[in-house]
Design a protein around this motif. Sequence first.
Motif, PDB file in Angstrom:
ATOM      1  N   ALA A  34       0.830  -1.210   0.000  1.00 48.23           N
ATOM      2  CA  ALA A  34       0.000   0.000   0.000  1.00 48.23           C
ATOM      3  C   ALA A  34       0.863   1.258   0.000  1.00 48.23           C
ATOM      4  CB  ALA A  34      -0.939   0.001   1.201  1.00 48.23           C
ATOM      5  N   HIS A  35       2.186   1.075   0.045  1.00 43.24           N
ATOM      6  CA  HIS A  35       3.135   2.193   0.011  1.00 43.24           C
ATOM      7  C   HIS A  35       2.862   3.202   1.121  1.00 43.24           C
ATOM      8  CE1 HIS A  35       4.581   0.585  -3.749  1.00 43.24           C
ATOM      9  NE2 HIS A  35       3.344   0.569  -4.200  1.00 43.24           N
ATOM     10  N   ILE A  36       2.845   2.699   2.364  1.00 40.50           N
ATOM     11  CA  ILE A  36       2.565   3.593   3.483  1.00 40.50           C
ATOM     12  C   ILE A  36       3.625   4.679   3.590  1.00 40.50           C
ATOM     13  CG2 ILE A  36       1.309   1.834   4.778  1.00 40.50           C
ATOM     14  CD1 ILE A  36       3.789   1.678   6.626  1.00 40.50           C
ATOM     15  N   THR A  37       3.188   5.821   4.075  1.00 39.48           N
ATOM     16  CA  THR A  37       4.072   6.951   4.316  1.00 39.48           C
ATOM     17  C   THR A  37       4.184   7.168   5.825  1.00 39.48           C
ATOM     18  OG1 THR A  37       2.260   8.544   4.335  1.00 39.48           O
ATOM     19  CG2 THR A  37       3.274   8.046   2.180  1.00 39.48           C
ATOM     20  N   ALA A  38       5.087   8.039   6.220  1.00 32.73           N
ATOM     21  CA  ALA A  38       5.214   8.374   7.646  1.00 32.73           C
ATOM     22  C   ALA A  38       3.904   8.988   8.152  1.00 32.73           C
ATOM     23  CB  ALA A  38       6.389   9.317   7.867  1.00 32.73           C
ATOM     24  N   ALA A  39       3.255   9.783   7.312  1.00 33.61           N
ATOM     25  CA  ALA A  39       1.967  10.374   7.698  1.00 33.61           C
ATOM     26  C   ALA A  39       0.902   9.291   7.886  1.00 33.61           C
ATOM     27  CB  ALA A  39       1.512  11.391   6.650  1.00 33.61           C
ATOM     28  N   ASP A  40       0.895   8.286   7.003  1.00 29.45           N
ATOM     29  CA  ASP A  40      -0.024   7.154   7.178  1.00 29.45           C
ATOM     30  C   ASP A  40       0.267   6.452   8.495  1.00 29.45           C
ATOM     31  OD1 ASP A  40      -1.119   7.612   4.606  1.00 29.45           O
ATOM     32  OD2 ASP A  40       0.219   6.128   3.678  1.00 29.45           O
ATOM     33  N   GLY A  41       1.549   6.291   8.798  1.00 29.92           N
ATOM     34  CA  GLY A  41       1.946   5.640  10.047  1.00 29.92           C
ATOM     35  C   GLY A  41       1.403   6.381  11.255  1.00 29.92           C
ATOM     36  N   ARG A  42       1.581   7.683  11.272  1.00 39.55           N
ATOM     37  CA  ARG A  42       1.094   8.475  12.410  1.00 39.55           C
ATOM     38  C   ARG A  42      -0.430   8.427  12.511  1.00 39.55           C
ATOM     39  NH1 ARG A  42       5.226  11.528  10.313  1.00 39.55           N
ATOM     40  NH2 ARG A  42       3.780  12.900   9.194  1.00 39.55           N
ATOM     41  N   ALA A  43      -1.116   8.541  11.368  1.00 34.21           N
ATOM     42  CA  ALA A  43      -2.580   8.490  11.374  1.00 34.21           C
ATOM     43  C   ALA A  43      -3.080   7.116  11.814  1.00 34.21           C
ATOM     44  CB  ALA A  43      -3.130   8.833   9.990  1.00 34.21           C
ATOM     45  N   GLY A  44      -2.421   6.069  11.348  1.00 36.42           N
ATOM     46  CA  GLY A  44      -2.813   4.714  11.732  1.00 36.42           C
ATOM     47  C   GLY A  44      -2.579   4.449  13.203  1.00 36.42           C
ATOM     48  N   VAL A  45      -1.454   4.904  13.714  1.00 41.06           N
ATOM     49  CA  VAL A  45      -1.174   4.731  15.149  1.00 41.06           C
ATOM     50  C   VAL A  45      -2.246   5.448  15.964  1.00 41.06           C
ATOM     51  CG1 VAL A  45       0.425   5.347  17.019  1.00 41.06           C
ATOM     52  CG2 VAL A  45       1.297   4.286  14.920  1.00 41.06           C
ATOM     53  N   ALA A  46      -2.632   6.635  15.533  1.00 30.87           N
ATOM     54  CA  ALA A  46      -3.654   7.391  16.253  1.00 30.87           C
ATOM     55  C   ALA A  46      -4.987   6.632  16.298  1.00 30.87           C
ATOM     56  CB  ALA A  46      -3.853   8.761  15.610  1.00 30.87           C
ATOM     57  N   ARG A  47      -5.333   5.919  15.219  1.00 30.36           N
ATOM     58  CA  ARG A  47      -6.596   5.169  15.223  1.00 30.36           C
ATOM     59  C   ARG A  47      -6.483   3.807  15.865  1.00 30.36           C
ATOM     60  NH1 ARG A  47      -8.454   4.717   8.911  1.00 30.36           N
ATOM     61  NH2 ARG A  47      -9.976   3.353   9.782  1.00 30.36           N
TER      62      ARG A  47
ATOM     63  N   ALA B 121      -5.131   0.332   6.803  1.00 29.90           N
ATOM     64  CA  ALA B 121      -6.449   0.891   6.506  1.00 29.90           C
ATOM     65  C   ALA B 121      -6.323   2.329   5.999  1.00 29.90           C
ATOM     66  CB  ALA B 121      -7.347   0.840   7.739  1.00 29.90           C
ATOM     67  N   VAL B 122      -5.480   3.115   6.628  1.00 28.63           N
ATOM     68  CA  VAL B 122      -5.284   4.502   6.202  1.00 28.63           C
ATOM     69  C   VAL B 122      -4.709   4.538   4.788  1.00 28.63           C
ATOM     70  CG1 VAL B 122      -3.914   6.594   6.622  1.00 28.63           C
ATOM     71  CG2 VAL B 122      -5.048   5.444   8.534  1.00 28.63           C
ATOM     72  N   ALA B 123      -3.631   3.806   4.564  1.00 28.56           N
ATOM     73  CA  ALA B 123      -2.965   3.833   3.255  1.00 28.56           C
ATOM     74  C   ALA B 123      -3.844   3.240   2.170  1.00 28.56           C
ATOM     75  CB  ALA B 123      -1.639   3.082   3.330  1.00 28.56           C
ATOM     76  N   ASP B 124      -4.536   2.152   2.472  1.00 29.42           N
ATOM     77  CA  ASP B 124      -5.362   1.506   1.455  1.00 29.42           C
ATOM     78  C   ASP B 124      -6.590   2.349   1.115  1.00 29.42           C
ATOM     79  OD1 ASP B 124      -5.516  -0.914  -0.209  1.00 29.42           O
ATOM     80  OD2 ASP B 124      -7.413  -1.225   0.848  1.00 29.42           O
ATOM     81  N   THR B 125      -7.122   3.059   2.090  1.00 30.47           N
ATOM     82  CA  THR B 125      -8.235   3.965   1.822  1.00 30.47           C
ATOM     83  C   THR B 125      -7.789   5.051   0.853  1.00 30.47           C
ATOM     84  OG1 THR B 125      -9.289   3.534   3.945  1.00 30.47           O
ATOM     85  CG2 THR B 125      -9.866   5.605   2.859  1.00 30.47           C
ATOM     86  N   HIS B 126      -6.611   5.618   1.090  1.00 30.90           N
ATOM     87  CA  HIS B 126      -6.074   6.619   0.149  1.00 30.90           C
ATOM     88  C   HIS B 126      -5.924   6.013  -1.237  1.00 30.90           C
ATOM     89  CE1 HIS B 126      -4.084   8.861   3.715  1.00 30.90           C
ATOM     90  NE2 HIS B 126      -5.325   9.258   3.536  1.00 30.90           N
ATOM     91  N   ARG B 127      -5.408   4.793  -1.286  1.00 33.01           N
ATOM     92  CA  ARG B 127      -5.191   4.140  -2.582  1.00 33.01           C
ATOM     93  C   ARG B 127      -6.522   3.895  -3.305  1.00 33.01           C
ATOM     94  NH1 ARG B 127      -1.947  -1.476  -3.010  1.00 33.01           N
ATOM     95  NH2 ARG B 127      -3.690  -2.098  -1.718  1.00 33.01           N
ATOM     96  N   ARG B 128      -7.521   3.413  -2.554  1.00 31.63           N
ATOM     97  CA  ARG B 128      -8.838   3.174  -3.169  1.00 31.63           C
ATOM     98  C   ARG B 128      -9.447   4.477  -3.675  1.00 31.63           C
ATOM     99  NH1 ARG B 128      -9.707   0.297   1.464  1.00 31.63           N
ATOM    100  NH2 ARG B 128     -11.333   1.754   2.105  1.00 31.63           N
ATOM    101  N   GLU B 129      -9.280   5.567  -2.923  1.00 34.69           N
ATOM    102  CA  GLU B 129      -9.863   6.856  -3.316  1.00 34.69           C
ATOM    103  C   GLU B 129      -9.127   7.478  -4.502  1.00 34.69           C
ATOM    104  OE1 GLU B 129      -9.674   9.049   0.346  1.00 34.69           O
ATOM    105  OE2 GLU B 129     -11.487   8.089   1.141  1.00 34.69           O
ATOM    106  N   ARG B 130      -7.818   7.313  -4.565  1.00 32.26           N
ATOM    107  CA  ARG B 130      -7.023   7.957  -5.619  1.00 32.26           C
ATOM    108  C   ARG B 130      -6.968   7.149  -6.904  1.00 32.26           C
ATOM    109  NH1 ARG B 130      -2.206   8.734  -1.789  1.00 32.26           N
ATOM    110  NH2 ARG B 130      -3.024  10.356  -0.458  1.00 32.26           N
ATOM    111  N   TYR B 131      -6.683   5.867  -6.780  1.00 32.18           N
ATOM    112  CA  TYR B 131      -6.352   5.076  -7.958  1.00 32.18           C
ATOM    113  C   TYR B 131      -7.424   4.093  -8.389  1.00 32.18           C
ATOM    114  CZ  TYR B 131      -1.846   6.911  -6.560  1.00 32.18           C
ATOM    115  OH  TYR B 131      -0.839   7.744  -6.180  1.00 32.18           O
TER     116      TYR B 131
END
Length: 143
Positions: A59-72, A114-124
């Motif tokens: 899903a090519h997670i980013t550091a921002a995805d990591g922080r958002a995922g940890v928060a959830r 979930a965060v990264a895959d949601t972005h992927r589903r919405e973008r691509y």
Amino acid sequence: MTEPSSDHGRTFRHETERVVNEIAQGLRTLDAGVSWFSDLAPTRRQMVLQEVAGYAMQAHITAADGRAGVARSGVKPTANPSVMICMDPPRYGFAGLPSAEHVKAFRVLVSVFAVADTHRRERYCKGACGHAWHNLPAATEQP
């Protein structure tokens, strides 16, 4: 003791894929997924952690995805799995963590995926997705 058959291994991987994608798409709660994960034998938990880490990488997670995922995830940002996933680049040795940290690692990995895959589903994949795992039926919530 015998090793599980390759068919059984494939079935387990498919089950893992289904559970993780249901959580990512809001069709199953994270707590229900944690319950499923917690009921697994320790070796199965390690297999799931390896599998979900692979999904996160794909899903090519980013550091921002990591922080958002940890928060959830409900896991403290200072816990080992949280720190590992937020590194740049992320560290993926979750199956090698002590077994007492496996549930935290699962929560973090699935949440970040979930965060990264949601972005992927919405973008691509929006409107033209052929990925079966992005088109799960809506009525699959499990206890």
